[in-house]
Design an enzyme around this catalytic site. Structure first.
Site, PDB file in Angstrom:
ATOM      1  N   HIS A 187       0.701  -1.176  -0.287  1.00 27.15           N
ATOM      2  CA  HIS A 187       0.158  -0.473   0.163  1.00 27.15           C
ATOM      3  C   HIS A 187       0.681   0.888   0.109  1.00 27.15           C
ATOM      4  O   HIS A 187       1.941   1.070   0.608  1.00 27.15           O
ATOM      5  CB  HIS A 187      -0.816   0.199   1.046  1.00 27.15           C
ATOM      6  CG  HIS A 187      -1.910  -0.795   0.911  1.00 27.15           C
ATOM      7  ND1 HIS A 187      -2.581  -1.686   2.021  1.00 27.15           N
ATOM      8  CD2 HIS A 187      -3.103  -1.576  -0.195  1.00 27.15           C
ATOM      9  CE1 HIS A 187      -3.258  -2.912   1.772  1.00 27.15           C
ATOM     10  NE2 HIS A 187      -3.730  -1.977   0.487  1.00 27.15           N
ATOM     11  N   GLU A 190       1.529   3.898   2.726  1.00 30.30           N
ATOM     12  CA  GLU A 190       2.353   2.614   4.488  1.00 30.30           C
ATOM     13  C   GLU A 190       4.216   3.322   4.336  1.00 30.30           C
ATOM     14  O   GLU A 190       4.497   2.594   4.356  1.00 30.30           O
ATOM     15  CB  GLU A 190       2.141   1.722   4.716  1.00 30.30           C
ATOM     16  CG  GLU A 190      -0.039   1.715   4.673  1.00 30.30           C
ATOM     17  CD  GLU A 190      -0.843   0.367   3.885  1.00 30.30           C
ATOM     18  OE1 GLU A 190       0.163  -0.177   4.191  1.00 30.30           O
ATOM     19  OE2 GLU A 190      -1.796   0.461   3.876  1.00 30.30           O
ATOM     20  N   ARG A 242      -3.378   5.071  -1.932  1.00 33.25           N
ATOM     21  CA  ARG A 242      -3.134   3.497  -1.685  1.00 33.25           C
ATOM     22  C   ARG A 242      -2.787   2.374  -2.730  1.00 33.25           C
ATOM     23  O   ARG A 242      -1.819   1.971  -2.607  1.00 33.25           O
ATOM     24  CB  ARG A 242      -4.554   3.199  -0.553  1.00 33.25           C
ATOM     25  CG  ARG A 242      -4.788   1.982  -0.568  1.00 33.25           C
ATOM     26  CD  ARG A 242      -6.302   1.751   0.026  1.00 33.25           C
ATOM     27  NE  ARG A 242      -6.428   0.433   0.372  1.00 33.25           N
ATOM     28  CZ  ARG A 242      -6.543  -0.315   0.730  1.00 33.25           C
ATOM     29  NH1 ARG A 242      -6.062   0.313   2.045  1.00 33.25           N
ATOM     30  NH2 ARG A 242      -7.369  -1.747   1.276  1.00 33.25           N
ATOM     31  N   HIS A 312       2.208  -3.630   6.380  1.00 38.46           N
ATOM     32  CA  HIS A 312       1.831  -2.379   6.494  1.00 38.46           C
ATOM     33  C   HIS A 312       1.959  -1.192   7.318  1.00 38.46           C
ATOM     34  O   HIS A 312       2.445  -1.582   8.999  1.00 38.46           O
ATOM     35  CB  HIS A 312       0.072  -3.130   6.439  1.00 38.46           C
ATOM     36  CG  HIS A 312       0.036  -4.031   5.209  1.00 38.46           C
ATOM     37  ND1 HIS A 312      -1.585  -3.442   4.253  1.00 38.46           N
ATOM     38  CD2 HIS A 312       0.481  -5.001   4.893  1.00 38.46           C
ATOM     39  CE1 HIS A 312      -0.886  -4.358   3.105  1.00 38.46           C
ATOM     40  NE2 HIS A 312      -0.520  -5.248   3.289  1.00 38.46           N
ATOM     41  N   GLU A 387       0.804  -5.005  10.468  1.00 39.06           N
ATOM     42  CA  GLU A 387       0.373  -3.995  11.111  1.00 39.06           C
ATOM     43  C   GLU A 387       1.477  -2.855  12.058  1.00 39.06           C
ATOM     44  O   GLU A 387       1.089  -2.902  13.029  1.00 39.06           O
ATOM     45  CB  GLU A 387      -1.302  -3.577  10.932  1.00 39.06           C
ATOM     46  CG  GLU A 387      -2.344  -4.117  10.299  1.00 39.06           C
ATOM     47  CD  GLU A 387      -2.397  -3.098   8.933  1.00 39.06           C
ATOM     48  OE1 GLU A 387      -1.989  -1.487   8.838  1.00 39.06           O
ATOM     49  OE2 GLU A 387      -2.781  -3.542   7.376  1.00 39.06           O
TER      50      GLU A 387
HETATM   51 ZN    ZN Z   1      -2.165  -2.288   3.923  1.00 37.20          ZN
END
Ligand code: ZN
Length: 424
Positions: A187, A190, A242, A312, A387
């Site tokens: 993404h 990020e 994104r 991410h 994440e």
């Molecule tokens: Zn992501």
């Protein structure tokens, strides 16, 4: 805090969002003057519905949401009207970021770009700023140049805009080594993800002779920037982008969410068939060159990968499959869960940050076509989406002063997994 309480208040991170946007070709960078990030309390279903309906009427989007609260990003033009509606209905909220453009500019002032390859030292990346894709490639080239017996680079494909997808292999060449896949930057916005992945790579290689056996007896495959077109687009044109930069058959909206484009259960829950959506899954499974390159590489590799780790931001989660549908556990769910918890513990030891572990669809909500589900589907046991920071204080625009600590948490995650895999 008890896990049950936590699971109620947990924020759902950006990767599972339902946002519609209509980007247009850009000459000058998108500005976010006066745009704000709010955390909104969702006390009941009626409130929840009212808050999410704001997206249809005003220039707002949701970066992160759960049953209990939502991170709402508001353009300046929306702020007064939305404030009035929330106040009138006694919906509580707090302002997390009061001017996103200021945050972006603070970040940019410490951004290393084309004019200054490698920032100011010309030796290595420094993890006190975010680097361009070219700098990251140069960093990889230099590692191979310096350690030709340990490192090699393979271009596994090219992005839509013809940027190379380069995988760094780190290996002592021993037979019987385990194999671990790591990627970052699927993404675009990020940024902490490629920054953390390059930190891990640097430590693996530069300190190789001092690494424990569980690190040395692994063939490492690392793709630091899975979505280079999107990454560069966030640096030059729109910090909040994104997706990749697919032309979508000349639709007026560009980009496919690569983390909805992987082929396992493609097009299911938590995806969109609308090219203008932030979670557009593409015209078919693996329609995109970036996702196809990884698929082909992993499938044709001689390795039996033991782990597939994809980094991410944000939300501080350690997530394992299945993500495509709620309440469908993998056969070895207990193994994935306990390994994730071990990793979270070692991450917390870095700087006291809590990372919450769980199945992505149950903990958050279902989203099909993710790379972690695909990794699991092709038989890679330890498949995770991590994440990284933060929990919504800054969201995607994580100030550079947090890069190093976050990268060390990602590093702790990877080391824990190498240790777990070595013991199996
Ligand atoms: Zn992501």
């Amino acid at each position: 805090m008890a896990q049950s309480t936590l699971s109620v208040i947990l924020l759902i991170f950006n990767c599972f969002l339902f946002i519609e946007s209509v980007p247009t070709p850009l000459e000058t960078p998108v500005r976010y003057d006066g745009a704000q990030l709010w955390n909104v309390d969702l006390s009941d279903e009626q409130t929840r519905q009212m808050v999410f309906d704001l997206e249809n009427e005003f220039d707002v989007s949701f970066w992160s949401t759960s049953h209990a609260e939502a991170d709402m990003f508001l353009k300046k033009s929306a702020i007064e009207s939305v404030r009035q509606i929330l106040n009138k209905n006694n919906i509580e909220y707090s302002v997390r970021v009061d001017d996103m453009q200021k945050r972006i500019e603070e970040e940019s002032s410490q951004l290393y770009g084309e004019e200054s390859l490698y920032g100011n030292n010309n030796k290595s990346l420094t993890w006190d700023a975010y680097y361009s894709f070219d700098d990251i490639l140069l960093f990889l080239d230099k590692l191979v140049e310096k350690y030709p017996n340990l490192c090699s680079l393979e271009t596994i494909g090219y992005s839509h805009e013809n940027r190379p997808l380069k995988v760094l292999k780190i290996s002592n060449g021993n037979s019987g080594n385990k194999a671990i896949w790591i990627d970052g930057g699927i993404h675009a916005r990020e940024w902490i993800s490629p920054a953390s992945v390059t930190y891990i790579v640097n430590d693996l290689v530069e300190n190789w002779n001092n690494q424990p056996a569980y690190i040395q007896n692994v063939n490492w495959y690392v793709l630091p920037v899975h979505n280079p077109d999107g990454y560069e687009y966030t640096r030059k044109s729109d910090r909040m982008w994104r997706k990749n930069r697919s032309k979508n058959n000349n639709n007026h909206c560009l980009g496919v969410d690569l983390n909805r484009n992987y082929g396992y259960k493609w097009g299911g829950k938590g995806t969109s068939s609308n090219p203008c959506s932030e979670i557009y899954a593409g015209s078919g499974p693996f329609s995109e060159p970036e996702s196809t390159a990884v698929k082909n590489f992993v499938e044709t590799s001689e390795e039996n990968f033991d782990a597939f780790l994809t980094f991410h931001s944000y939300g501080q989660w350690i997530l394992y499959p299945w993500g495509y549908e709620n309440h469908i556990p993998t056969e070895d769910r207990d193994d994935l869960d306990s390994a994730g918890r071990q990793a979270a513990k070692s991450m917390k030891a870095v700087d006291k940050q809590v990372y919450t572990v769980g199945n992505s669809a149950d903990l958050l909500y279902a989203a099909a076509g993710g790379s972690d589900d695909w990794g699991k589907s092709v038989g890679i046991k330890y498949s995770y989406t991590i994440e990284l920071r933060d929990k919504g204080r800054y969201g995607f625009v994580l100030p550079p002063k947090y890069i190093l600590a976050t990268a060390k948490e990602a590093h702790a995650f990877v080391f824990t997994f190498a240790q777990i895999i070595a013991a199996n």
